[in-house]
Design a protein around this motif. Structure first.
Motif, PDB file in Angstrom:
ATOM      1  N   SER A   8      52.473  44.331  45.535  1.00  0.00           N
ATOM      2  CA  SER A   8      51.275  44.791  45.708  1.00  0.00           C
ATOM      3  C   SER A   8      51.214  45.335  47.298  1.00  0.00           C
ATOM      4  CB  SER A   8      50.429  43.571  46.066  1.00  0.00           C
ATOM      5  OG  SER A   8      50.312  42.602  44.635  1.00  0.00           O
ATOM      6  N   PRO A   9      50.179  46.028  47.412  1.00  0.00           N
ATOM      7  CA  PRO A   9      49.836  46.934  48.457  1.00  0.00           C
ATOM      8  C   PRO A   9      49.455  46.222  49.699  1.00  0.00           C
ATOM      9  CG  PRO A   9      48.105  47.618  46.955  1.00  0.00           C
ATOM     10  CD  PRO A   9      49.187  46.651  46.176  1.00  0.00           C
ATOM     11  N   SER A  10      49.408  46.831  50.905  1.00  0.00           N
ATOM     12  CA  SER A  10      48.801  46.121  51.900  1.00  0.00           C
ATOM     13  C   SER A  10      47.220  46.335  51.942  1.00  0.00           C
ATOM     14  CB  SER A  10      49.122  46.753  53.248  1.00  0.00           C
ATOM     15  OG  SER A  10      50.618  46.649  53.400  1.00  0.00           O
ATOM     16  N   ILE A  11      46.454  45.442  52.261  1.00  0.00           N
ATOM     17  CA  ILE A  11      44.797  45.480  52.043  1.00  0.00           C
ATOM     18  C   ILE A  11      44.441  45.054  53.380  1.00  0.00           C
ATOM     19  CG2 ILE A  11      43.000  44.885  50.788  1.00  0.00           C
ATOM     20  CD1 ILE A  11      44.772  43.570  48.777  1.00  0.00           C
ATOM     21  N   VAL A  12      43.579  45.844  53.991  1.00  0.00           N
ATOM     22  CA  VAL A  12      43.208  45.687  55.588  1.00  0.00           C
ATOM     23  C   VAL A  12      41.739  45.953  55.508  1.00  0.00           C
ATOM     24  CG1 VAL A  12      45.435  46.126  56.289  1.00  0.00           C
ATOM     25  CG2 VAL A  12      43.747  47.788  56.275  1.00  0.00           C
ATOM     26  N   ASP A  13      40.924  45.386  56.238  1.00  0.00           N
ATOM     27  CA  ASP A  13      39.686  45.427  56.680  1.00  0.00           C
ATOM     28  C   ASP A  13      39.865  45.899  58.216  1.00  0.00           C
ATOM     29  OD1 ASP A  13      37.144  45.536  55.755  1.00  0.00           O
ATOM     30  OD2 ASP A  13      37.201  43.042  55.304  1.00  0.00           O
TER      31      ASP A  13
END
Length: 518
Positions: A8-13
């Motif tokens: 899975s890819p990185s997910i950032v806020d």
């Protein structure tokens, strides 16, 4: 569209800096400033690239100081373990540990070694409220499920493997993980004591000792196929390889000093266990409460925290939770990549824990806490030397893993200057993101807190954001390039925030990571 191989890819806020706040180093009430992002998940390669651009994590919060505005500029520092030679003060700490293990000798008087105070290298040091608030606001499970659905619809599949644990004995640098079930902890067999029956009051016969060691090496080479003895011992193997012995006319290596043989009747036994903290392994779960109690005592005695602070939940958020995805590629270290706790066990109890990340190019030190009763052992310095040796050990199997990142170097803060004493080391230029030997940086830092270390006036950030429209956005359960997303937006502040994010993470990460927008 970015491609996420095998996972899975990185997910950032992203959270742009809105104001100044209290500095944990100089105590200026409104002097510190940083930009940050909440990482729901992150690949080890993305985090490697981010720390090579001056980012650093605390729990799942990843932040980057605004270097030319903050009161205490924080420069990323890395040591080069392959060329590292311990200083006199380092050797003093290692000999002190050996004397304590062998004879139970406790040094008299106060410790005057390098301070190595484990002040949290965070822009958010002690701000549990911020971490808790962000953790509540950002629903990891929901996002992960949404991304998984989005990827699966495009034929992407992710594969995860169970974590592994390592255990290092005082007598040997490390052990090779077995090929059995990876969730099992690795048992270590005590290294047979050479020269059995010799008069310990006399120096050993060097030639005979070397012959015995060479016989052991040859015997192990016959028992194991070539290439399998990379520094870890397989479960069930009866003996271990000795670290290379320094020649008599050469200074002792770091491994010689750390793993010097102890007498059979040694007063104490020290073991170092490397356990995966995220996702938590069974061994990590079994020791979590004991580890927390050590941290609580450390905070109470060293940092004068009240008895009810921190709570176990706060401890977990800061030092156990990690956004890093566990990865175990065949060409990586046997323990895999990700977040780990390096536990120091003395006579069957935990006395110190080093929080580390193992990344494609480095071991990154996150934090250290220890039982204050053992402050006399200078555990901060000792653990740093063990982590440098551990990096060298991992390099045996994974050649590109050759650096030890020590967090931030703050020249204006005496407590943080000790990191510059682990040589050779480099500081990261805050403008061009190239590494510069610390000796070249120090004269400039004496004149100014903020410095551009790259002396080439024409040099620029090679990974600067040049095509922001290629940045990947995760919006309404769909993955899209920013060029498509921005056509749906009318808020001008939205574009400013996204472009700032792109400039800080760089072009490569902006195309791989998913920027969450709600």
């Amino acid at each position: 569209m970015a491609f996420w191989a095998g996972g899975s890819p990185s997910i950032v806020d992203y959270f742009p800096s809105e104001d100044f706040y209290r500095c944990g180093y100089c105590k200026n009430e409104s002097g510190s400033r940083s930009n940050g992002m909440w990482a729901h998940s992150m690949t080890v390669q993305d985090y490697q690239d981010l720390i090579d651009r001056g980012w650093r994590r605390s729990g799942k919060y990843v932040y980057k100081p605004v270097m030319n505005q903050t009161c205490c500029p924080q420069y990323t520092i890395r040591c080069r373990p392959l060329q590292f030679q311990p200083s006199k003060s380092h050797k003093k700490v290692l000999k002190k540990m050996l004397k304590f293990l062998a004879q139970g000798e406790v040094p008299k008087g106060s410790c005057e070694d390098e301070p190595m105070d484990s002040t949290m290298d965070d822009a958010v040091a002690g701000d549990f409220a911020l971490i808790n608030k962000l953790d509540i606001q950002c629903d990891l499970k929901t996002l992960s499920d949404d991304v998984k659905e989005s990827l699966e619809s495009k034929g992407k599949n992710s594969k995860k493997e169970e974590p592994q644990e390592l255990l290092q004995s005082q007598d040997f640098v490390g052990e090779k993980l077995g090929s059995g079930e990876p969730s099992h902890s690795v048992k270590v067999h005590t290294v047979p004591k050479p020269g059995k029956g010799a008069d310990l009051s006399k120096p050993p016969c060097r030639k005979a000792k070397e012959i015995r060691k060479e016989r052991k090496r040859l015997k192990l080479m016959q028992q194991n196929p070539a290439g399998e003895l990379e520094g870890f011992q397989a479960q069930g193997h009866p003996s271990s390889l000795f670290p290379p012995k320094a020649k008599s006319n050469q200074p002792k290596s770091l491994e010689d000093l750390i793993f010097e043989s102890l007498p059979e009747n040694a007063s104490h036994k020290l073991e170092v266990r490397v356990v995966r903290s995220s996702p938590p392994s069974s061994q990590f779960k079994a020791t979590l409460l004991e580890s927390y109690q050590v941290y609580k005592r450390y905070q109470m005695v060293i940092h004068k925290n009240p008895p009810d602070m921190p709570t176990e939940s706060q401890f977990t958020r800061f030092l156990c939770s990690s956004p890093l995805e566990a990865e175990t590629p065949p060409n990586g270290p046997d323990c895999g990549y990700g977040s780990f706790h390096q536990q120091y066990w003395l006579d069957g109890k935990i006395i110190a824990v080093g929080v580390i990340d193992i990344l494609p190019n480095c071991v990154s030190s996150v934090y250290l806490y220890y039982d204050p009763d053992y402050s006399f052992l200078s555990l901060g310095v000792y653990s740093a030397l063990r982590e440098i040796a551990f990096t060298r050990q991992l390099h045996e199997k994974t050649s590109q893993l050759s650096y030890y990142y020590m967090g931030f170097y703050i020249h204006s803060c005496p407590k943080m200057k000790y990191k510059g004493q682990y040589r050779p080391s480099d500081l990261l230029c805050p403008e061009t993101y190239v590494w510069v030997p610390i000796e070249q940086c120090l004269p400039s830092l004496e004149n100014s807190k903020y410095c551009r270390f790259n002396q080439d006036p024409e040099a620029v950030d090679e990974d600067r954001s040049t095509e922001p429209d290629r940045l990947q956005v995760f919006h309404k359960r769909a993955i899209m390039p920013y060029g498509v997303y921005k056509k749906q937006q009318k808020d001008p502040s939205e574009e400013a925030a996204v472009l700032q994010y792109a400039s800080l993470v760089g072009q490569k990460c902006s195309e791989r990571m998913l920027l969450f927008r709600n």
